[in-house]
Design an enzyme around this catalytic site. Structure first.
Site, PDB file in Angstrom:
ATOM      1  NE  ARG A 164      -3.985  -2.099   0.481  1.00  0.00           N
ATOM      2  CZ  ARG A 164      -3.976  -3.424   0.262  1.00  0.00           C
ATOM      3  NH1 ARG A 164      -2.944  -3.990  -0.322  1.00  0.00           N
ATOM      4  NH2 ARG A 164      -5.024  -4.151   0.587  1.00  0.00           N
ATOM      5  CB  SER A 236      -8.422  -2.409   4.759  1.00  0.00           C
ATOM      6  OG  SER A 236      -8.684  -3.669   4.224  1.00  0.00           O
ATOM      7  CD  GLU A 333      -5.560   0.254   2.695  1.00  0.00           C
ATOM      8  OE1 GLU A 333      -5.609   0.447   1.483  1.00  0.00           O
ATOM      9  OE2 GLU A 333      -6.261  -0.568   3.284  1.00  0.00           O
TER      10      GLU A 333
HETATM   11  N1  EPU Z   1     -10.078 -11.694  10.598  1.00  0.00           N
HETATM   12  C1  EPU Z   1     -10.703 -11.807  11.803  1.00  0.00           C
HETATM   13  N2  EPU Z   1     -11.688 -10.912  12.113  1.00  0.00           N
HETATM   14  C2  EPU Z   1     -12.063  -9.931  11.270  1.00  0.00           C
HETATM   15  C3  EPU Z   1     -11.411  -9.807  10.035  1.00  0.00           C
HETATM   16  C4  EPU Z   1     -10.408 -10.703   9.713  1.00  0.00           C
HETATM   17  O1  EPU Z   1     -10.405 -12.690  12.605  1.00  0.00           O
HETATM   18  O2  EPU Z   1     -12.967  -9.183  11.628  1.00  0.00           O
HETATM   19  C5  EPU Z   1      -9.061 -12.682  10.225  1.00  0.00           C
HETATM   20  C6  EPU Z   1      -9.619 -13.632   9.150  1.00  0.00           C
HETATM   21  O3  EPU Z   1     -10.295 -14.706   9.696  1.00  0.00           O
HETATM   22  C7  EPU Z   1      -8.362 -14.064   8.439  1.00  0.00           C
HETATM   23  C8  EPU Z   1      -7.463 -12.850   8.555  1.00  0.00           C
HETATM   24  O4  EPU Z   1      -7.960 -12.062   9.620  1.00  0.00           O
HETATM   25  O5  EPU Z   1      -7.754 -15.130   9.094  1.00  0.00           O
HETATM   26  C9  EPU Z   1      -7.363 -12.052   7.270  1.00  0.00           C
HETATM   27  O6  EPU Z   1      -8.636 -11.564   6.892  1.00  0.00           O
HETATM   28  P1  EPU Z   1      -9.000 -11.257   5.345  1.00  0.00           P
HETATM   29  O7  EPU Z   1      -8.677 -12.427   4.518  1.00  0.00           O
HETATM   30  O8  EPU Z   1     -10.393 -10.742   5.308  1.00  0.00           O
HETATM   31  O9  EPU Z   1      -7.957 -10.169   4.878  1.00  0.00           O
HETATM   32  P2  EPU Z   1      -7.325  -8.897   5.605  1.00  0.00           P
HETATM   33  O10 EPU Z   1      -5.891  -9.181   5.900  1.00  0.00           O
HETATM   34  O11 EPU Z   1      -8.203  -8.460   6.734  1.00  0.00           O
HETATM   35  C10 EPU Z   1      -6.401  -7.790   3.407  1.00  0.00           C
HETATM   36  C11 EPU Z   1      -6.517  -6.497   2.679  1.00  0.00           C
HETATM   37  C12 EPU Z   1      -7.840  -6.395   1.950  1.00  0.00           C
HETATM   38  C13 EPU Z   1      -7.937  -7.563   0.967  1.00  0.00           C
HETATM   39  C14 EPU Z   1      -7.789  -8.867   1.749  1.00  0.00           C
HETATM   40  C15 EPU Z   1      -7.741 -10.076   0.852  1.00  0.00           C
HETATM   41  C16 EPU Z   1      -5.187  -4.890   3.914  1.00  0.00           C
HETATM   42  C17 EPU Z   1      -5.184  -3.695   4.788  1.00  0.00           C
HETATM   43  N3  EPU Z   1      -6.387  -5.380   3.607  1.00  0.00           N
HETATM   44  O12 EPU Z   1      -7.396  -7.801   4.418  1.00  0.00           O
HETATM   45  O13 EPU Z   1      -7.838  -5.186   1.201  1.00  0.00           O
HETATM   46  O14 EPU Z   1      -9.176  -7.542   0.280  1.00  0.00           O
HETATM   47  O15 EPU Z   1      -6.561  -8.872   2.494  1.00  0.00           O
HETATM   48  O16 EPU Z   1      -6.526 -10.110   0.171  1.00  0.00           O
HETATM   49  O17 EPU Z   1      -4.119  -5.357   3.510  1.00  0.00           O
HETATM   50  C18 EPU Z   1      -8.455  -2.887   1.287  1.00  0.00           C
HETATM   51  O18 EPU Z   1      -7.262  -2.627   1.191  1.00  0.00           O
HETATM   52  O19 EPU Z   1      -9.323  -1.980   1.355  1.00  0.00           O
HETATM   53  C19 EPU Z   1      -8.881  -4.276   1.353  1.00  0.00           C
HETATM   54  C20 EPU Z   1     -10.144  -4.628   1.535  1.00  0.00           C
END
Ligand code: EPU
Length: 337
Positions: A164, A236, A333
């Site tokens: 990012r 995010s 972010e």
């Molecule tokens: N998780 C939780 N609780 C929550 C949310 C997530 O326990 O409320 C856990 C999930 O179970 C999982 C892990 O956290 O084990 C990761 O969650 P997720 O796959 O939803 O991805 P993220 O790391 O929360 C990132 C990006 C997203 C992107 C997803 C998928 C960032 C800041 N965010 O989210 O990007 O869609 O991976 O690749 O890196 C964005 O930038 O706006 C965005 C949505």
């Protein structure tokens, strides 16, 4: 060229905050942008270049000139046996481009389907999802330098892309406006199916098309993330923090079920901020008109006519409690303006 005064930005930020720009202008070509930038209003005011406003938090009215690209064309500019190169205007909605590439069965952008925003901002923010970042398919970024009104093209390596991050958010912040982005797409599709339920698609690779992967990504996003058309949000809100091995090992010992991504083995680990926030008790919590989205704690929403302060206060309270419980700093972010 027209510069509007006291213009509402409600439709130009996906949180849907009703803030105003002192001046506001849209342009359809690089020449028109140059004309605007040469005006007294541009020379005497601070400038802010925005896309769809899907990653911005306006903390109040903007007392300057907001610029928005309407440069919208998509043009194929080169091709060989393996790749096609497309030159895309900064004002093209990102998912319009993803859909267009999927229809032609050119791969590279499908995992980034449905991310709200426009092409220019995507290249500044280095948007990413499901194992892909937009820098993976960027060839070069065309810009206009604000001080000199000269056009300059940055090759992908000059953009200093990171998680990012880019040079346009870093050292050169506010100095260049992205006008076009050149992308390289693969003619013989190869897919990144490492993420969660996308893995299921890998079982029948012979049937896979770019559109099928795109549809699967869209289904995951619709299930987890709020549509800004219905619920104000900026995706995010925080970045996932990256920690060193010692911190990581201590956390994993205390919380063996903690999810994580290895950034660099024995060096850097990324902890999902959504998990930290949920474990700190914030899922679904409200503060003023702002709330933590109940299906993904990393997303803050405008639940009920939130003000910028409601969102700022909620974000600050979340950061403080994650810091208190886990000793980790999480940083937004979303760009505060
Ligand atoms: N998780 C939780 N609780 C929550 C949310 C997530 O326990 O409320 C856990 C999930 O179970 C999982 C892990 O956290 O084990 C990761 O969650 P997720 O796959 O939803 O991805 P993220 O790391 O929360 C990132 C990006 C997203 C992107 C997803 C998928 C960032 C800041 N965010 O989210 O990007 O869609 O991976 O690749 O890196 C964005 O930038 O706006 C965005 C949505």
């Amino acid at each position: 060229m027209e510069i509007k005064e006291n213009y509402s930005l409600k439709k130009h930020n996906t949180f849907g905050l009703d803030v105003k720009a002192r001046h506001f202008a849209e342009y359809y070509s690089v020449d028109e942008l140059k004309e605007i930038l040469a005006s007294d209003i541009a020379r005497n005011n601070k400038l802010l270049s925005i896309g769809m406003g899907s990653n911005l938090l306006f903390t109040g009215d903007f007392e300057g000139l907001v610029l928005h690209s309407k440069i919208k064309f998509i043009e194929k500019v080169a091709e060989d046996d393996d790749f096609v190169k497309y030159r895309v205007g900064a004002g093209v909605p990102w998912d319009y481009f993803c859909n267009y590439m999927a229809m032609l069965d050119y791969s590279g952008a499908e995992n980034l389907s449905l991310i709200p925003g426009e092409v220019g901002a995507a290249a500044v923010q280095n948007i990413g999802a499901y194992g892909v970042e937009v820098c993976d398919l960027i060839d070069s970024v065309e810009t206009l330098e604000l001080d000199t009104l000269k056009e300059k093209t940055f090759n992908v390596d000059d953009c200093r892309y990171g998680y990012r991050e880019s040079i346009f958010k870093g050292d050169l912040k506010g100095k260049y406006i992205v006008t076009f982005v050149n992308f390289l797409l693969k003619k013989n599709p190869s897919f990144n199916l490492e993420y969660g339920s996308l893995k299921d698609l890998a079982s029948s690779p012979e049937d896979l098309t770019v559109s099928k992967v795109r549809d699967a990504v869209i289904a995951i996003r619709k299930d987890k993330l709020p549509d800004p058309e219905n619920i104000g949000n900026a995706g995010s809100f925080f970045k996932n923090p990256v920690v060193d091995t010692a911190t990581f090992n201590a956390l994993l010992e205390a919380y063996p079920k903690m999810p994580y991504y290895v950034v660099e083995e024995d060096k850097q680990y990324k902890i999902p901020a959504g998990w930290l926030i949920e474990q700190s008790g914030w899922k679904g919590k409200e503060m003023g008109g702002a709330a933590v989205y109940e299906k993904q704690s990393l997303v803050l929403i405008n639940k009920n006519n939130a003000t910028a302060n409601d969102i700022i206060d909620l974000a600050a309270a979340i950061s403080a409690s994650v810091k208190e419980k886990y000793g980790i700093d999480i940083s937004p972010e979303v760009n505060y303006i």
